[in-house]
Structure formats: C-alpha cells, structure tokens
Design an enzyme around this catalytic site. Structure first.
Site, PDB file in Angstrom:
ATOM      1  N   ASP A  65       0.883  -1.159   0.000  1.00  0.00           N
ATOM      2  CA  ASP A  65       0.000   0.000   0.000  1.00  0.00           C
ATOM      3  C   ASP A  65       0.928   1.219   0.000  1.00  0.00           C
ATOM      4  OD1 ASP A  65      -2.296   1.622   0.308  1.00  0.00           O
ATOM      5  OD2 ASP A  65      -2.041   1.647   2.475  1.00  0.00           O
ATOM      6  N   LEU A  66       0.407   2.392  -0.316  1.00  0.00           N
ATOM      7  CA  LEU A  66       1.261   3.586  -0.392  1.00  0.00           C
ATOM      8  C   LEU A  66       1.187   4.440   0.878  1.00  0.00           C
ATOM      9  CD1 LEU A  66       3.140   5.378  -2.118  1.00  0.00           C
ATOM     10  CD2 LEU A  66       1.093   6.476  -3.023  1.00  0.00           C
ATOM     11  N   ASP A  67       0.007   4.997   1.123  1.00  0.00           N
ATOM     12  CA  ASP A  67      -0.154   5.908   2.263  1.00  0.00           C
ATOM     13  C   ASP A  67       0.015   5.172   3.587  1.00  0.00           C
ATOM     14  OD1 ASP A  67      -0.759   7.650   0.288  1.00  0.00           O
ATOM     15  OD2 ASP A  67      -2.883   7.836   0.732  1.00  0.00           O
ATOM     16  N   THR A  90       1.016  10.386   3.544  1.00  0.00           N
ATOM     17  CA  THR A  90       0.304  11.529   2.966  1.00  0.00           C
ATOM     18  C   THR A  90      -0.931  11.877   3.789  1.00  0.00           C
ATOM     19  OG1 THR A  90      -0.903  10.051   1.506  1.00  0.00           O
ATOM     20  CG2 THR A  90       1.076  11.051   0.608  1.00  0.00           C
ATOM     21  N   LYS A 101      -8.807   6.158   7.111  1.00  0.00           N
ATOM     22  CA  LYS A 101      -7.684   5.358   6.580  1.00  0.00           C
ATOM     23  C   LYS A 101      -8.205   4.250   5.661  1.00  0.00           C
ATOM     24  CE  LYS A 101      -3.615   5.350   9.561  1.00  0.00           C
ATOM     25  NZ  LYS A 101      -2.850   4.550  10.508  1.00  0.00           N
ATOM     26  N   SER A 104      -2.749   0.500  -4.209  1.00  0.00           N
ATOM     27  CA  SER A 104      -3.257   1.639  -3.436  1.00  0.00           C
ATOM     28  C   SER A 104      -4.573   2.161  -3.995  1.00  0.00           C
ATOM     29  CB  SER A 104      -2.225   2.765  -3.466  1.00  0.00           C
ATOM     30  OG  SER A 104      -2.767   3.966  -2.958  1.00  0.00           O
ATOM     31  N   ALA A 105      -5.448   2.618  -3.090  1.00  0.00           N
ATOM     32  CA  ALA A 105      -6.722   3.214  -3.502  1.00  0.00           C
ATOM     33  C   ALA A 105      -6.521   4.608  -4.081  1.00  0.00           C
ATOM     34  CB  ALA A 105      -7.669   3.303  -2.305  1.00  0.00           C
ATOM     35  N   LYS A 115     -11.125  -1.582  -0.934  1.00  0.00           N
ATOM     36  CA  LYS A 115     -10.782  -2.541   0.104  1.00  0.00           C
ATOM     37  C   LYS A 115     -11.876  -2.459   1.180  1.00  0.00           C
ATOM     38  CE  LYS A 115      -5.950  -1.172  -0.661  1.00  0.00           C
ATOM     39  NZ  LYS A 115      -4.824  -0.406  -0.126  1.00  0.00           N
ATOM     40  N   GLU A 145       0.260  -3.361   4.621  1.00  0.00           N
ATOM     41  CA  GLU A 145      -0.885  -2.453   4.782  1.00  0.00           C
ATOM     42  C   GLU A 145      -0.914  -1.804   6.156  1.00  0.00           C
ATOM     43  OE1 GLU A 145      -3.613  -0.995   3.961  1.00  0.00           O
ATOM     44  OE2 GLU A 145      -3.950  -1.594   1.894  1.00  0.00           O
ATOM     45  N   ASP A 146      -1.469  -0.587   6.215  1.00  0.00           N
ATOM     46  CA  ASP A 146      -1.604   0.078   7.519  1.00  0.00           C
ATOM     47  C   ASP A 146      -3.060   0.218   7.952  1.00  0.00           C
ATOM     48  OD1 ASP A 146      -2.306   2.063   5.621  1.00  0.00           O
ATOM     49  OD2 ASP A 146      -1.819   3.641   7.061  1.00  0.00           O
TER      50      ASP A 146
END
Length: 216
Positions: free
Chosen positions: A10-12, A18, A46, A115-116, A146, A170-171
């Site tokens: 995942d990115l964020d 971000t 999130k 990522s979304a 997700k 993932e966070d």
C-alpha cells in the site's frame, strides 16, 4: 505455505505518509462548509475511498448535499490535495521503506503497489521511487474498494504470480482484510491492537527483514 515470490505495498502510511495532506485538504473543505474536522476523524478515513470519505465527513458535520454537489466538493478537495503533494520530496519516504523494497528486489522478489489513491503515480514520481515497482495498481485501475481484494489480485496478476505467493503490506484494517480475502499473507504497519488479523505487525518497514518475510 507457498514460497513468497512477490510483495505488494500500500502507499499511504506504508511507503510515504500523505495522511497529513489528506487531513489538511479535508479540514479546509469542512471549514468552508462551516464545521471543523479533527485528526481523530481523519484516522477513521484510513483506507477509505474519496467518495465514501466525503459522505462520512458530511454526515459528521450534519450537512446534506446532492450527488452533483458532492462530486464538486470531492473534486475541490482533490485539487487542494494534489497541490500539496506536488511539493513532496524523497525526504518524505517513511524510515526504512526504500531500503526494504530495494532489499526485496535484490532478493529477486517482484514488487507492486496496491493503493486506492488515484494520485499514486505522481507521489512515486515526486519522491523518486517509481523505478522500484514492477507494477502500479491504483485507484485509476480498480472499481472496488478494500476490503474487496481487487487491487491486490490485479497486482498479483500484473506480476504473474499466484495470490498465495504474495505478501501484502498495509496500515489499514480494510487493507489487511482485502489481503486475507484475496488469499494472501499480510504484514500490518502500525498497532497490533488494530491490525491483529495480519500475519505479522511491525511499526514500520524499518523493522522488516528478509528473514521475517520468509518466516511468514
């Protein structure tokens, strides 16, 4: 268990953070609509899509808008957000993230982003790590949010590996559930109390190693 052949990140909150920019942009919007928006509220968003995030914020503020007005507000928030992230630099990569991804690549693992965010490509470019990813699956390529596993299954497909051969990082709870729903192993980035469904939980990628990865 299948041997691990790929990592999907995942990115964020995993590679970069971000959340602060999302928070600032949503707060600007809330203030413009006549109410405030706290960091605690932001935590609840999130892993949630932009459209659903706006619905929740309007609900919290007791504001009703038509579908057309909501589309306009979502676009305005995104324009503010894009303006903010366009100034991101490599210094904003989270501790250990670039190093761990590089280690995985050197070990012969395939790497994808899942990522979304529809702005993933721009963020990767701004922080200078586009080259680390064999595939980028973002909000422009998926229609289901997700915990639906679509984003991760498309990542596995793009990397030509089976879902069981992938590990997702993932966070968000929804992201961990998406990994489970897709038949993948997962590493939670954050708190074990929140991400307990993951196979392993660490506070950041600076705590990860190939040994921990291969022990999943």
């Amino acid at each position: 268990m299948s041997i691990i052949k790929a990592c999907i990140f995942d990115l964020d909150g995993v590679i970069v953070d971000t959340a602060v920019y999302h928070y600032k942009a949503w707060r600007l919007l809330a203030n413009e609509l006549g109410f405030d928006f706290s960091e605690q509220d932001n935590e609840k968003l999130k892993g949630v899509s932009r459209v659903r995030s706006l619905e929740l914020i309007l609900q919290w503020g007791g504001v009703t808008k038509t579908k057309a007005e909501q589309d306009e507000l979502a676009s305005k928030k995104n324009a503010w957000y894009v303006g903010m992230i366009s100034h991101m630099t490599p210094a904003e990569i989270l501790p250990g993230a670039k190093e761990f991804v590089e280690t995985c690549r050197q070990a012969g693992l395939k790497i994808a982003l899942g990522s979304a965010s529809k702005n993933s490509g721009m963020i990767l470019e701004k922080v200078g790590i586009t080259y680390l990813f064999d595939a980028v699956i973002d909000g422009n390529k998926v229609s289901k949010a997700k915990p639906d596993p679509e984003v991760f299954l498309k990542g596995a497909q793009a990397l030509h590996v089976a879902p069981a051969e992938c590990v997702v990082f993932e966070d968000a709870i929804a992201g961990i559930e998406a990994a489970i729903n897709g038949g993948m192993r997962s590493v939670g980035i954050g708190s074990p109390e929140v991400l307990g469904k993951a196979n392993l939980v660490v506070s950041g990628l600076n705590e990860m190693s190939l040994e921990k990865l291969n022990a999943l």
